[in-house]
Scaffold this motif. Structure first.
Motif, short mmCIF file in Angstrom:
data_model
loop_
_atom_site.label_atom_id
_atom_site.label_comp_id
_atom_site.label_asym_id
_atom_site.label_seq_id
_atom_site.Cartn_x
_atom_site.Cartn_y
_atom_site.Cartn_z
N ASP A 103 20.06 33.19 59.86
CA ASP A 103 20.11 34.26 60.47
C ASP A 103 19.33 35.48 60.55
OD1 ASP A 103 21.65 34.61 57.96
OD2 ASP A 103 22.25 36.31 58.58
N GLU A 104 18.40 35.77 59.30
CA GLU A 104 17.56 36.54 59.53
C GLU A 104 16.34 36.24 59.94
OE1 GLU A 104 17.28 37.43 55.12
OE2 GLU A 104 19.09 38.61 55.12
N TRP A 105 16.20 34.91 60.53
CA TRP A 105 14.76 34.61 60.94
C TRP A 105 14.76 33.91 62.21
CZ3 TRP A 105 10.39 33.63 57.95
CH2 TRP A 105 10.50 33.87 56.49
N GLN A 106 14.38 34.91 63.22
CA GLN A 106 14.68 34.99 64.58
C GLN A 106 14.03 33.54 65.12
OE1 GLN A 106 12.56 38.06 66.72
NE2 GLN A 106 12.49 36.98 68.76
N ALA A 112 21.90 23.05 59.48
CA ALA A 112 21.36 22.28 58.45
C ALA A 112 20.14 22.12 58.67
CB ALA A 112 21.98 20.96 58.18
N ASP A 113 19.52 21.80 59.74
CA ASP A 113 18.02 21.54 60.13
C ASP A 113 17.28 22.88 60.02
OD1 ASP A 113 18.17 19.00 60.81
OD2 ASP A 113 18.54 19.29 62.90
N GLY A 114 17.94 24.05 60.08
CA GLY A 114 17.25 25.46 60.02
C GLY A 114 17.35 25.68 58.39
N LYS A 194 3.87 43.87 64.68
CA LYS A 194 3.17 43.39 65.63
C LYS A 194 2.56 41.94 65.35
CE LYS A 194 -1.20 44.15 68.40
NZ LYS A 194 -2.04 45.15 68.49
N THR A 195 2.08 41.92 63.89
CA THR A 195 1.51 40.67 63.38
C THR A 195 2.49 39.51 63.32
OG1 THR A 195 -0.17 41.92 62.18
CG2 THR A 195 0.25 39.61 61.52
N ALA A 196 3.54 39.82 62.92
CA ALA A 196 4.79 38.97 62.77
C ALA A 196 5.28 38.42 64.15
CB ALA A 196 6.04 39.73 61.99
N ASP A 201 5.04 34.11 68.60
CA ASP A 201 4.66 34.00 69.90
C ASP A 201 3.92 32.71 69.71
OD1 ASP A 201 6.18 36.06 70.83
OD2 ASP A 201 4.38 37.32 70.89
N THR A 202 3.10 32.47 68.67
CA THR A 202 2.16 31.19 68.74
C THR A 202 2.84 29.88 67.95
OG1 THR A 202 0.97 32.34 66.87
CG2 THR A 202 0.13 32.64 69.11
#
Length: 330
Positions: A103-106, A112-114, A194-196, A201-202
Motif C-alpha cells: 500500500d506504500e508503493w504506488q 500475494a504477487d505484489g 521528481k526522480t522517483a 513513469d519508465t
C-alpha cells in the motif's frame, strides 16, 4: 547615604554585572555530538546551520562496516565510533514477504504477487547496496533541514562514493528503481520526488510493468527500448561524466545476451557491450559515459569526455548481427 552605604551599593551592582555576563556566556554554548574526522580533517558533527554545504567535499569520511539492507548501513568513524545510518529520503522494500507494505508503493498491487514482487526487489536492493558500499570508504553528509537522527536513533544522511562525487547513492537508488521517495522533511524533497516519478513513469526496477502478469508477450518487434538520455550533466560535464547516461529496458519476455551488441551516436562514438552482460525481462540498465565498476544494472563506457550532444543527438542500439534494434532521437 554615608560612605559605607555607598560602598555596599557599588559592590552589589558589580556582582549583578558579573552574574549577568556569566549567564549570557552559558546560554550561547550549544551542545555538540562527538567530533568526527572529515575529508579535510576539520569537520565536527554539530547542529546543522542554514549555511550548511551539501557538496560531498564538505562531508565526513567513514568506512562501511556492515550493510543491513538496501537503505541502512553501519559505519565507523576514524575515531572508532560505530553508528547506524539510514539513507535520507529513500525507502527500499523489505526483504521478508510478511514485512512488505504494498500500500506504500504506488502501482504495486496489494496482493500475494505484489508482496512477492516487493520482497524480490528488497533482496535486489540489498545486493545492490552491498556490492557498492560494503567495506568501502564513503562520504556522509547531513541535511540542514532534516532531523539528525530518525527512528531507533539512526543517523539520517546522504551517502557519496567520494568527495568529488556529485550524485548521492540515495539518488542512485531512486534512479535505478530500487527505492521509493520517503516522505519526510529534507531540503532535496522536490528533486527526490521528481526522480522517483521518472522511475515510475519508465517502469524502472520495482516499478516494472510485469508484476502480476510476467507471462504477457511484448507488443513490440524489438524488445529493447531506450527510456531516457541524460545528456546534460550538472556542473562541468568533463568533471561529471557519470551524470551523463543512457537508460534502456528489456520490454520483452525473454532475457537477452548483449554480447556483440553496441550503442552509438550520430557522431560515430561506439560502445560495445562486454561479454557476459545479460538484461532480464522487465529489467532496466544504465550506461554511464564515465568510468566505474560494471554491475548487473550499471555499465561504464570509460570515456574521458562527454558523448551525448546537449543540442540533440540520436542513440542507436544494434545487435550482434549489426542490425538496428532501436533508435532514440532527442
Amino acid at each position: 547615604m554615608n560612605v559605607s552605604q555607598r560602598r555596599i551599593v557599588m559592590f552589589g551592582i558589580a556582582l549583578l554585572v558579573v552574574f549577568s555576563g556569566c549567564a549570557e556566556v552559558n546560554d550561547s554554548i550549544a551542545p555538540t555530538e562527538s567530533p568526527a574526522s572529515s575529508v579535510n580533517g576539520s569537520f565536527t558533527e554539530t547542529a546543522s546551520t542554514p549555511e550548511f554545504n551539501l557538496s560531498a567535499a564538505s562531508g565526513t569520511r567513514v568506512t562501511v562496516v556492515e550493510v543491513i539492507d538496501g537503505d541502512t548501513i553501519n559505519i565507523q568513524y576514524e575515531n572508532g565510533t560505530v553508528e547506524t545510518v539510514r539513507l535520507l529520503g529513500v525507502d527500499t522494500p523489505e526483504t521478508a514477504v510478511t514485512q512488505t507494505t504494498p500500500d506504500e508503493w504506488q502501482s504495486v498491487p496489494t496482493s500475494a504477487d505484489g508482496r512477492d514482487w516487493l520482497a524480490s526487489w528488497g533482496t535486489q536492493a540489498s545486493a545492490y547496496t552491498t556490492d557498492r558500499l560494503a567495506n568501502e570508504e564513503i562520504i556522509i553528509i547531513f541535511d540542514p533541514v532534516s532531523d539528525r537522527r530518525g527512528y531507533y536513533d539512526r543517523l539520517l544522511a546522504y551517502v557519496y562514493y567520494s568527495p568529488s562525487a556529485t550524485t548521492s547513492f540515495n539518488m542512485r537508488l531512486l534512479e535505478n528503481g530500487y527505492a521509493r521517495h520517503y516522505e519526510s522533511e529534507f531540503s532535496r524533497t522536490k528533486e527526490y520526488k521528481k526522480t522517483a516519478q521518472q522511475a515510475r513513469d519508465t517502469a524502472t526496477g520495482v516499478w516494472g510493468d510485469n508484476i502480476s502478469s510476467p507471462e504477457q508477450t511484448s507488443a513490440v518487434s524489438h524488445p529493447i527500448d531506450i527510456l531516457t538520455v541524460h545528456e546534460d550533466a550538472s556542473g562541468n560535464e568533463y568533471d561529471n561524466l557519470d551524470d551523463e547516461y543512457v537508460l534502456f529496458k528489456n520490454t520483452g519476455t525473454s532475457r537477452i545476451q548483449l554480447n556483440g551488441w553496441t550503442i552509438s551516436d550520430k557522431a560515430g562514438n561506439l560502445y560495445s557491450f562486454p561479454a557476459g552482460v545479460i538484461i532480464n525481462p522487465g529489467e532496466s540498465m544504465t550506461l554511464y559515459t564515465g568510468s566505474g565498476s560494471n554491475s548487473d544494472t550499471e555499465l561504464y563506457w570509460g570515456k574521458r569526455e562527454p558523448v551525448w550532444d546537449n543540442d540533440g543527438d540520436t542513440v542507436i542500439i544494434t545487435n550482434h548481427d549489426g542490425e538496428t534494434v532501436t533508435t532514440y532521437s532527442y
